[in-house]
Design a protein around this motif. Sequence first.
Motif, PDB file in Angstrom:
ATOM      1  N   SER A  33      -0.929  37.377  23.780  1.00 22.99           N
ATOM      2  CA  SER A  33      -2.144  36.653  23.157  1.00 22.99           C
ATOM      3  C   SER A  33      -1.873  35.043  23.473  1.00 22.99           C
ATOM      4  O   SER A  33      -2.758  34.256  23.439  1.00 22.99           O
ATOM      5  CB  SER A  33      -2.445  36.895  21.794  1.00 22.99           C
ATOM      6  OG  SER A  33      -1.158  36.546  20.825  1.00 22.99           O
ATOM      7  N   MET A  34      -0.454  34.968  23.468  1.00 15.80           N
ATOM      8  CA  MET A  34      -0.347  33.331  23.668  1.00 15.80           C
ATOM      9  C   MET A  34      -0.721  32.844  25.245  1.00 15.80           C
ATOM     10  O   MET A  34      -0.888  31.925  25.275  1.00 15.80           O
ATOM     11  CB  MET A  34       1.427  33.449  23.565  1.00 15.80           C
ATOM     12  CG  MET A  34       1.974  32.221  22.622  1.00 15.80           C
ATOM     13  SD  MET A  34       1.299  32.439  21.077  1.00 15.80           S
ATOM     14  CE  MET A  34       3.025  32.567  20.544  1.00 15.80           C
TER      15      MET A  34
ATOM     16  N   ASP B  58      -2.821  34.496  27.148  1.00 16.73           N
ATOM     17  CA  ASP B  58      -4.372  34.445  27.086  1.00 16.73           C
ATOM     18  C   ASP B  58      -4.991  33.140  26.430  1.00 16.73           C
ATOM     19  O   ASP B  58      -5.788  32.495  26.682  1.00 16.73           O
ATOM     20  CB  ASP B  58      -4.788  35.798  26.023  1.00 16.73           C
ATOM     21  CG  ASP B  58      -4.712  36.883  26.815  1.00 16.73           C
ATOM     22  OD1 ASP B  58      -4.397  36.921  28.072  1.00 16.73           O
ATOM     23  OD2 ASP B  58      -4.961  37.858  26.374  1.00 16.73           O
ATOM     24  N   GLY B  59      -4.174  32.955  25.474  1.00 16.98           N
ATOM     25  CA  GLY B  59      -4.782  31.469  24.709  1.00 16.98           C
ATOM     26  C   GLY B  59      -4.871  30.407  25.585  1.00 16.98           C
ATOM     27  O   GLY B  59      -5.685  29.770  25.789  1.00 16.98           O
ATOM     28  N   SER B  60      -3.726  30.347  26.006  1.00 17.70           N
ATOM     29  CA  SER B  60      -3.434  29.108  27.155  1.00 17.70           C
ATOM     30  C   SER B  60      -4.371  29.181  28.355  1.00 17.70           C
ATOM     31  O   SER B  60      -4.840  28.353  28.753  1.00 17.70           O
ATOM     32  CB  SER B  60      -1.826  28.940  27.486  1.00 17.70           C
ATOM     33  OG  SER B  60      -1.834  28.204  28.574  1.00 17.70           O
TER      34      SER B  60
END
Lengths: 265, 461, 487
Positions: free
Chosen positions: C368-369, C371-373
């Motif tokens: 998710s980290m 994906d966020g970026s």
Amino acid sequence: MYDNPDLARTTVTRDIKIAAHGCQVYYGDTHAIRDVDIDIEDKTVTAFIGPSGCGKSTFLRCLNRMNDTIDICRVEGDIRLDGEDIYDKRVDPVQLRAKVGMVFQKPNPFPKSIYDNVAYGPRIHGLARCKADLDEIVESSLRRAAIWGEVKDRLDAPGTGLSGGQQQRLCIARAVATEPEVLLMDEPCSALDPIATAQVEELIDELRGQYSVVIVTHSMQQAARVSQKTAFFHLGSLVEYGETGHIFTNPTDPRTESYITGRIG
Amino acid sequence: MTDVPFTDASSGPARPARTGSLLEADARTRRRNAAEARFRLYGIAAVGVGLFFLAALLYAIFSNGIGAFQQTGYTLQIEFREDVLDKTGNRDLEDIKSVKTFAYSPLLRAAMLREIETHGIDTPLADAKVTGFSSPLDKLFSDGARSTLRDMVLADPSLIGQTVAVRILASSRVDGYLKGRVSRESIERDKNLDAVHLDLIDKLREAGVATKGFNLAFITGPDASDARPEQAGLGVAMLGSLYMMIVVLALSLPIGVAASIYLEEFAPQNRFTDIIEVNISNLAAVPSIVFGILGLAVFIQFVHLPQSAPLVGGLVLTLMTLPTIIISTRASLKAVPPSIRDAALGVGASKMQAVFHHVLPLAMPGILTGTIIGLAQALGETAPLLLIGMVGFIASNYPDGAISGFLAPNSAMPAQIYEWAKRADPAFYERAWGGIIILLLFLMTMNIIAIILRRRFERRW
Amino acid sequence: MPVLWLVLIVFALGALGFVLGRRRALGGAGGDIRLLHSLPSYYGTNVTLLTVVPALFLLGIWLLVQPVVVDARVSAMLPDSAISEGTTRDLVMSDVRRIAEGLDKAVAEGAMTHREARDIRAEFTDVRNRLGAVGVALGSTVGAPELYAAQRYRRIAGEGSLAMTGVVLALALGGVALSLIRTTPSFRARNTVETGIRYVLIFAATIAILTTIGIVLSLVFNTIDFFRLYPAWDFFFGTTWSPSFGGGSELGILPLLWGTFYISIIALAVSVPIGLFAAIYLSEYASPHVRAFAKPMIEVLAGIPTIVYGLFALLTVGPLLLKVFGQDGVGIMQAGTAVMTAGLVMGIMLIPFVSSLSDDIINAVPQSMRDGSLGLGATRSETVRQVVLPAALPGIVGAILLAASRAIGETMIVVLGAGAAANLSLNPFEAMTTVTAKIVSQLTGDADFASPEALVAFALGMTLFVITLGLNVFALYIVRKYREQYE
């Protein structure tokens, strides 16, 4: 501007932000999305609803090519942003994603300070000329995400230390800081409690003034509350798309009706 | 909420409007993509360098070591002359034993001279004089060749008086010349061989007298002294390693499994358990040489176990591999889902029965895989063995029986390789590389077995 | 091999006990196993356990304690006059032990009768020659007090062994008898056996602690002995390392520590960038095919024994470097064995170590980290550099510390590749030596174990143990903290 919903249905007078035609998505051998045609309007909240696994999140991730990060995923068809094919070979997904921002299901702040979380996008895209610019972008983004008041005294605190609802609004602030034209939200409230959900929903309503917002949601009440247009997906196909009021009160497709009345899903 | 955010946005700091088309990258994106490509390139380079090192290492091993599996020798018609070997003529074994090895030198020389004559080779060595007990011709033969002949005669005295075709080992310089290790330039300062010898060797090779053959003695034979690299073998050290591995397997598997079962299934959460766990993870990272010090101080100085014995080596390596085995065993016990234990307990099995009847059999493939990998690690370990004396010229005799296999001084494969690497004569380097090929073959076999075990029996829950 | 026989007899008794216990339990129930509390085999196992475990435990303890006791008693008997100038009681005792062993061997090989071994007098027999004939070399001629002490030593040890055999066998038989008496149908055999097995399991688990205690004790006692002979200050702060077995050695650890750290730093400078970038590429960029090929290939480097790397350094890398930097090239390298040679090869050895640890750590950063970026329009490299690596930083630092501890403790590469001279120099192309290399050379030489030149190895080992243990504990702490963050 468009007070008459009947006029809006024809969509001739509204700007089309994203237009998808004949869109297909495959995961390996699985045909996940079949033949989706949809026109998403500017300055509107569009809700994607449907039962789990119907492909609504998959389709959302096609809109800013997040599916590129999955090796086995293949997208066919034509998706245009402002008339430009986003799957054209010349398009850099990095530039595309700067225009089409995304907020994820689970709040995913970086393990950095609140300030750095919001400043991350502007920094990588070079939106600020100096520190003062950046400060302003951070502040205005946090304000637009309606979280400025809660964090303005602790911008140096880690973003992971906030509550779930605050984290999600921080992620929204992070997304709007890059000045996107479209904001994709993948079940942004599913990990939040009712109070935080209400705050985020209120925020989405405000963001509509500037962006085209696409939200995937599991909750029909939420779709009814925040969206102007609703698309119903079922088994990888787009079953029905129209004004939210129409979909909920007078669906044309029997599958939509079954879902809304709770018989499938 | 008010409309404040909106006004904020419209009056924000001057931001460059992103009006450009998606189809053409702006300058900044191009720069960022270049950085991206560079970063990716570093990654590819790093992987490439890693693979290159692996290739270089393997190339060095095989190009240098493959020669050890061949050895140069001469096929000579040796006449076992009665007047030299058994002057009394009564074939009394004691009399034959009294003939020392150097008495066999003339037989070798005569046989070689006959070959030179038969093939019409023109060499000044044919007329070389014998001074004292040595002749320039002797430099062609291994120092061990004479005792090989003597051993043949002692084993079968009826050979005396006959002429038999025997394969005689060439000296290591001759062997090196045939393998390209020794060149005409390099022997100029070498008193062990002269250019005339090389001329003769060239001709003997053409005549088919000097040939390279498969070197079985290298795989099965004992180590040889500094002067006879051509006779050095890995066989006895291999036995040493085998006995050590028996000790390691017999001790570390039961102890490791027992300890893991206790820690994973029975241990209460308390300080004692914590101490054991921290201990095990730290022991796994203690340098192996420290285990050698432990072995020296405890097993040899304190308990007075015999020095250089595979038993002691095995004990030290057991202590060293235990943490590895415990860690992998615990992982495979942990991988058995709790539902299995619950099912057994549910039908009234005791905890002990549940573990030994159900959990342990299911975890067995994983445990065996971990054990084999631990054994492979122990097999290649050298440093602790040096400290307990399993090095030096000690792998020279086959152990006579199982008990002496554990207790008699012996070396081990990696220690023998180290021993060869330390010796001055480059002929031993070839042996060391060759030894590494054998060692790696063992390790590869063990790892392949472990992989097959894992593939065949691994369950995903 | 009386101990081996004793062990075999105890096991035989255990096997017999199993059969008897099982039969007795069945007999007591009249052959109907439903009347028994536990399955018949538990009654048998109970007898076996009670026979074998206490007997073997006692045997183990006895074997450990007896030499100490015998030593102490014989040593106390040695008259002060037997200890001549320039030697110590310990040295004389080690002679005594050697003579005793020699006598044993002579008897075993039939070169001496029992009587002779017991009664010979140094005044009338040249013991040194007689023992030399069976291959036991003694340093000096054997004096009367030593020989007498050696004979006493043999006698006490012989009596001890006899007593041990008796006591162990009695205990085993007692175990059979006691457990058979207790074997009745209502006896809760399963519970007893399970408790017993539980203790066996606990004992197995404590072996890890015993090992650590063994390491610490063997290091500490010998180190204390060393510091009695050589001042600790000179050891820790001396800048010269020149052992001479004739005495008058200078044993300063600083040149060795410097060599150790210099080589480790070069090794880390090679392995950390390569390992880290390889891990990043394989986990963030590589296609599944490339990953499936390259990852195991790089990990093959980790399975290669260190002796192979040592040989590679000595015979391949060293000469290669010498060709470039030696007399015919740049001219700053004297010989193939140098800090650079060992450091480079050690770096190769550590690449898979760094890369697989980093790979684990990078993969622990949630998707998710990333994906966020990526969703914000960051490129992959920006995501790695600004989000993934900072998040993984503590773990990576831990991994590097573990790699450093490996490098410091590595022996074979430096023994073969680094040279033997203890230098305090900055030139990486000069030969230097390390703590581990000197432990090997001090303990494999012919030095007497009681001399400072040999004992210094234990002080070196102690230093090495403390440094690596400190690094490990710290690194494991960091890695564990990091893992908890994402669990």
